[in-house]
Design an enzyme around this catalytic site. Structure first.
Site, PDB file in Angstrom:
ATOM      1  N   GLU A 167       9.570  -6.687  -3.792  1.00 32.90           N
ATOM      2  CA  GLU A 167       8.374  -7.240  -3.142  1.00 32.90           C
ATOM      3  C   GLU A 167       8.592  -8.740  -2.934  1.00 32.90           C
ATOM      4  O   GLU A 167       8.877  -9.473  -3.890  1.00 32.90           O
ATOM      5  CB  GLU A 167       7.142  -6.988  -4.016  1.00 32.90           C
ATOM      6  CG  GLU A 167       5.894  -7.779  -3.645  1.00 32.90           C
ATOM      7  CD  GLU A 167       5.456  -7.583  -2.195  1.00 32.90           C
ATOM      8  OE1 GLU A 167       5.166  -8.601  -1.539  1.00 32.90           O
ATOM      9  OE2 GLU A 167       5.410  -6.430  -1.726  1.00 32.90           O
ATOM     10  N   ALA A 168       8.465  -9.193  -1.682  1.00 31.46           N
ATOM     11  CA  ALA A 168       8.684 -10.611  -1.380  1.00 31.46           C
ATOM     12  C   ALA A 168       7.589 -11.490  -1.972  1.00 31.46           C
ATOM     13  O   ALA A 168       7.809 -12.667  -2.262  1.00 31.46           O
ATOM     14  CB  ALA A 168       8.758 -10.824   0.124  1.00 31.46           C
ATOM     15  N   ILE A 171      -7.336   1.358   8.614  1.00 33.16           N
ATOM     16  CA  ILE A 171      -6.181   2.252   8.494  1.00 33.16           C
ATOM     17  C   ILE A 171      -5.702   2.497   7.064  1.00 33.16           C
ATOM     18  O   ILE A 171      -4.828   3.340   6.856  1.00 33.16           O
ATOM     19  CB  ILE A 171      -4.990   1.744   9.339  1.00 33.16           C
ATOM     20  CG1 ILE A 171      -4.445   0.419   8.807  1.00 33.16           C
ATOM     21  CG2 ILE A 171      -5.376   1.653  10.805  1.00 33.16           C
ATOM     22  CD1 ILE A 171      -3.142  -0.033   9.494  1.00 33.16           C
ATOM     23  N   THR A 229       0.826  -1.208   0.000  1.00 34.84           N
ATOM     24  CA  THR A 229       0.000   0.000   0.000  1.00 34.84           C
ATOM     25  C   THR A 229       0.859   1.256   0.000  1.00 34.84           C
ATOM     26  O   THR A 229       0.604   2.188  -0.754  1.00 34.84           O
ATOM     27  CB  THR A 229      -0.943  -0.011   1.227  1.00 34.84           C
ATOM     28  OG1 THR A 229      -1.572  -1.294   1.301  1.00 34.84           O
ATOM     29  CG2 THR A 229      -1.997   1.056   1.127  1.00 34.84           C
ATOM     30  N   ALA A 230       1.893   1.308   0.853  1.00 38.28           N
ATOM     31  CA  ALA A 230       2.721   2.517   0.946  1.00 38.28           C
ATOM     32  C   ALA A 230       3.820   2.543  -0.121  1.00 38.28           C
ATOM     33  O   ALA A 230       4.077   3.578  -0.741  1.00 38.28           O
ATOM     34  CB  ALA A 230       3.346   2.613   2.336  1.00 38.28           C
ATOM     35  N   HIS A 278      -5.118  -4.286  11.678  1.00 37.76           N
ATOM     36  CA  HIS A 278      -4.739  -2.876  11.552  1.00 37.76           C
ATOM     37  C   HIS A 278      -3.481  -2.592  12.372  1.00 37.76           C
ATOM     38  O   HIS A 278      -3.424  -1.623  13.113  1.00 37.76           O
ATOM     39  CB  HIS A 278      -5.870  -1.973  12.063  1.00 37.76           C
ATOM     40  CG  HIS A 278      -7.118  -2.053  11.259  1.00 37.76           C
ATOM     41  ND1 HIS A 278      -8.310  -1.500  11.686  1.00 37.76           N
ATOM     42  CD2 HIS A 278      -7.378  -2.611  10.056  1.00 37.76           C
ATOM     43  CE1 HIS A 278      -9.248  -1.726  10.779  1.00 37.76           C
ATOM     44  NE2 HIS A 278      -8.701  -2.395   9.776  1.00 37.76           N
ATOM     45  N   ALA A 298       2.591   1.987   7.864  1.00 41.64           N
ATOM     46  CA  ALA A 298       1.818   2.146   9.100  1.00 41.64           C
ATOM     47  C   ALA A 298       2.663   1.968  10.351  1.00 41.64           C
ATOM     48  O   ALA A 298       2.242   2.364  11.439  1.00 41.64           O
ATOM     49  CB  ALA A 298       0.658   1.155   9.126  1.00 41.64           C
ATOM     50  N   ASN A 333      -7.805  -6.836   1.383  1.00 42.04           N
ATOM     51  CA  ASN A 333      -8.686  -6.548   2.525  1.00 42.04           C
ATOM     52  C   ASN A 333     -10.141  -6.429   2.067  1.00 42.04           C
ATOM     53  O   ASN A 333     -10.448  -6.615   0.887  1.00 42.04           O
ATOM     54  CB  ASN A 333      -8.198  -5.295   3.274  1.00 42.04           C
ATOM     55  CG  ASN A 333      -8.238  -4.055   2.396  1.00 42.04           C
ATOM     56  OD1 ASN A 333      -8.998  -3.971   1.436  1.00 42.04           O
ATOM     57  ND2 ASN A 333      -7.410  -3.075   2.714  1.00 42.04           N
TER      58      ASN A 333
END
Length: 616
Positions: free
Chosen positions: A47-48, A596, A26-27, A552, A585, A105
């Site tokens: 990215e794993a 979140i 997301t970030a 979250h 986050a 999600n």
């Protein structure tokens, strides 16, 4: 979306990039997109997980639960046994694919609160209050207005297009096939004396609201971070490289001499059975999420010296705050049987119904699979006397004054104490889901979401907006592929237990109030407890039995002054490092209210601007 090759590792041996971003979730993808707007900046994203951009389980919003426990999409972690929850382990579901958790999600979009973000700033983070964040809450998305049908259906819905985001890549919209319970939600709160008073995007608001979802209003596809920030135009940028299946082992850091900051010079990662080392000309940016950004710091020699020594890792930056301060929203779910003849998402157990829903979605994106079928409410602590409220505040004050409370938690609790002193401050989020949840099966999402109980139900869910309980995430081994030790800590603080219990008892009141009550079976089955809850002590015990993680997690690389236990400063730089930042986050000093992901998108947008400003 056309095929986008992220599998190739050709040319990575001894390559150099200006920025290496760890995590394509997301970030990470927000920051990658914004940095590569400048064609002179070269960015590598590691990215794993997988690239599943074309997988229907990611594209179709209603298929999200089909991704859980599947290592192609989900890290599928479990917590250590939680002594405060009768020794239960909690599921720590987390996206393991391009787009991260936003790709798997339930898609609900909830905006942070003015008071919650102002508390961030008060903790020593200039520019991170509501005024500094509100532009970014809007920057990440473009909102489609509710249809005329929606406005007629949801009486009293507060929504003004001028308040919404209108230029961002993430598409946010409302559904087209709500159930009677959704409309009754608005009217029931009104009957209880709490009509919606403001659109939550403005940072306040008490009462019910219609939660928009991460759904493209034209295609009805999920608008997750990869779909939004890694579209065809971005994929075509020659200065951006994205590699999936890349497992970061550590950041290579040179220790600073004579009091100078340590410098990250590269990243070591494995892909398949090969090991690569990539050099970094400018910065390493951690966006691996709350459970793994701190893990990677520890593996790289940044963390509590005693812990690192115990795993044979040389300490480069000693900071005991790394991995501490974990916060999460715990959810307590109550299930109510619906009146005979009423619809429920539980009808999807019938293959014919499930097939019809898929056919509708494939035809024109309509129906339950193409929307986020959840509505919410923010509420203060009600049905609680002034004496009982004061007692809770005194209990919180006692933990602030306790010599056992760390300096970090003292500062946070003081900020939350100020927030909670206002009796009108919403302290809970309620959610209505038009299907059953089986929380006693919560460690296994296939059972939690599996509709396994006979009959037709809706669920009401409560989660504390500003939890006081704290946990941690730490390495258990120097092996980068070993899962971190996750201690959610949910309901560890006695004030949380009582507030969760009081808010949960009020869910029975919602269900017993017309018009919602008229849609439920009189004397019908209840999935949480046979009788309505009236005893506070019983409610506390039930909450400990039923509470689950809402996934979250935040706070393990907290943005706070270093002397207060912080890991990053207000420019998101890791203390003691010249060029390592965290943008996910894990930097939240306090858990924001609500789901979140909107706050993660906003933080990442702000982070990208800060990085660009620091380059000049």
């Amino acid at each position: 979306m056309a095929s986008f090759d992220t599998e190739s590792s050709a040319g990575l041996e001894n390559a150099t990039y200006d920025f290496v971003i760890v995590g394509g979730g997301t970030a990470g993808l927000v920051v990658a997109n914004r940095l590569t707007e400048n064609p002179d900046i070269r960015v590598l994203v590691l990215e794993a997980g997988t690239n599943r951009l074309n997988d229907p389980r990611v594209i179709v919003p209603g298929l999200a639960p089909a991704t859980y426990e599947d290592e192609d999409f989900d890290w599928n972690f479990r917590s250590c046994p939680q002594e405060q929850l009768n020794g239960r382990k909690l599921l720590a579901n987390k996206g393991r694919t391009l787009g991260g958790s936003s790709a798997i999600n339930l898609g609900i979009v909830i905006y942070p609160s003015r008071s919650g973000l102002n508390a961030w700033e008060k903790l020593g983070n200039p520019g991170w209050g509501w005024d500094g964040m509100a532009p970014y809450v809007r920057k990440f998305h473009t909102a489609a207005p509710p249809s005329d049908n929606n406005r007629d259906f949801f009486k009293g819905m507060k929504y003004d297009q001028k308040d919404q985001g209108n230029t961002g890549p993430v598409q946010v919209s409302f559904g087209d096939q709500y159930m009677p319970y959704h409309a009754a939600w608005m009217d029931t709160f009104k009957a209880l004396g709490y009509p919606q008073d403001e659109d939550p995007i403005n940072g306040a608001g008490t009462g019910p609201f219609v939660s928009p979802g991460l759904v493209d209003p034209v295609t009805h596809a999920r608008s997750h971070a990869a779909a939004a920030y890694l579209g065809p135009e971005v994929q075509a940028r020659s200065n951006l490289r994205v590699v999936t299946g890349a497992w970061v082992e550590k950041i290579i850091i040179e220790k600073g001499s004579n009091g100078e900051n340590a410098v990250a010079t590269g990243i070591r990662f494995s892909k398949n059975s090969d090991i690569y080392t990539v050099s970094v000309a400018k910065e390493v940016i951690l966006a691996a999420g709350t459970t793994q950004s701190s893990q990677i710091l520890e593996l790289s020699g940044v963390g509590d010296e005693t812990l690192l020594q115990s795993h044979g890792i040389p300490t480069i930056i000693n900071n005991p705050g790394v991995g501490e301060n974990l916060q999460d929203h715990g959810i307590v779910s109550f299930g109510y049987e619906v009146a005979d003849g009423m619809p429920s998402g539980d009808m999807a157990r019938d293959p014919a119904v499930a097939g019809a829903a898929m056919a509708a979605y494939q035809k024109d994106g309509s129906g339950p699979l193409g929307m986020v079928a959840l509505v919410s409410a923010f509420m203060p602590l009600v049905d609680t006397s002034e004496d009982e409220r004061n007692q809770l505040l005194q209990e919180l004050q006692a933990s602030i004054d306790s010599p056992e409370t760390s300096r970090t938690h003292k500062k946070q609790f003081e900020a939350l104490h100020t927030l909670l002193q206002n009796p009108d401050e919403p302290t809970v989020q309620y959610i209505l889901a038009p299907f059953q949840l089986l929380p006693r099966e919560g460690e296994y999402p296939k059972r939690l979401f599996g509709l396994g109980h006979p009959g037709f139900f809706i669920s009401l869910v409560s989660l504390l907006s500003y939890p006081l309980s704290r946990g941690s995430v730490h390495i258990q081994s120097p092996d980068p592929k070993a899962s971190p030790l996750i201690d959610h800590g949910i309901l560890r603080h006695p004030v949380d237990v009582e507030m969760q219990a009081r808010h949960s008892m009020w869910m029975d009141k919602i269900a017993d109030t017309a018009p919602l009550a008229s849609l439920l079976k009189k004397g019908g089955e209840r999935l949480h407890t046979p009788e309505p809850l009236t005893d506070l002590e019983k409610a506390k015990e039930l909450c400990k039995e039923l509470v689950l993680s809402m996934y979250h997690t935040s706070g393990t690389c907290a943005m706070m002054p270093q002397e207060d236990g912080g890991v990053v400063d207000s420019h998101l730089k890791v203390y003691g490092s010249a060029n390592i930042r965290v943008v996910d986050a894990s930097i939240f000093p306090l858990e924001p209210r609500g789901n979140i992901q909107a706050t993660v998108f906003a933080v990442a947008e702000k982070a990208a601007d800060i990085i660009k400003q620091d380059l000049n």
